[in-house]
Design an enzyme around this catalytic site. Structure first.
Site, short mmCIF file in Angstrom:
data_model
loop_
_atom_site.label_atom_id
_atom_site.label_comp_id
_atom_site.label_asym_id
_atom_site.label_seq_id
_atom_site.Cartn_x
_atom_site.Cartn_y
_atom_site.Cartn_z
N ARG A 17 3.89 -5.19 -1.37
CA ARG A 17 3.33 -4.01 -2.31
C ARG A 17 4.09 -4.32 -3.88
O ARG A 17 3.43 -4.42 -4.75
CB ARG A 17 3.70 -2.89 -1.96
CG ARG A 17 2.84 -2.34 -0.60
CD ARG A 17 3.13 -0.79 -0.30
NE ARG A 17 4.60 -0.99 0.30
CZ ARG A 17 5.51 0.01 0.29
NH1 ARG A 17 4.89 1.22 0.20
NH2 ARG A 17 6.73 0.02 0.94
N ASN A 35 0.70 0.40 2.06
CA ASN A 35 0.62 0.06 3.22
C ASN A 35 -0.32 1.04 4.13
O ASN A 35 -0.39 2.25 3.83
CB ASN A 35 2.11 0.20 3.84
CG ASN A 35 2.92 -0.88 3.61
OD1 ASN A 35 2.66 -1.86 3.14
ND2 ASN A 35 4.25 -0.56 3.66
#
Length: 89
Positions: A17, A35
């Site tokens: 990320r 996520n």
């Protein structure tokens, strides 16, 4: 343009990320990354077609510990007013 992509493989717990945020920001994109409970990572990015195509190419590489096995993408007209690219939790 807008791109929604779901990245499959070993993409959680490997700084994917943060890497995606940095990559998108460097390309001049806005949007977010998060996520998913499935273990995948989802991203929504706004930019030009060329910026987004480069973004997909870079997503295939990911950070050093990631192992991307597939990317599912959907293209549409941008309908958001993002001002930055953020990590969502």
């Amino acid at each position: 343009m807008q791109l929604r992509a779901t990245v499959h493989g070993k993409v959680q717990g490997v700084w994917f990320r943060a890497w995606t945020r940095d990559t998108a920001t460097n390309l001049g994109l806005t949007g977010w990354v998060r996520n998913l409970p499935s273990g995948d990572v989802e991203t929504l990015a706004d930019g030009t077609r060329e910026q987004l195509e480069e973004f997909i190419l870079r997503l295939w590489d990911g950070p050093p510990l990631a192992r991307v096995t597939d990317i599912r993408s959907e293209w549409s007209e941008a309908d958001n007013d993002f001002t930055a690219f953020t990590v969502r939790r």
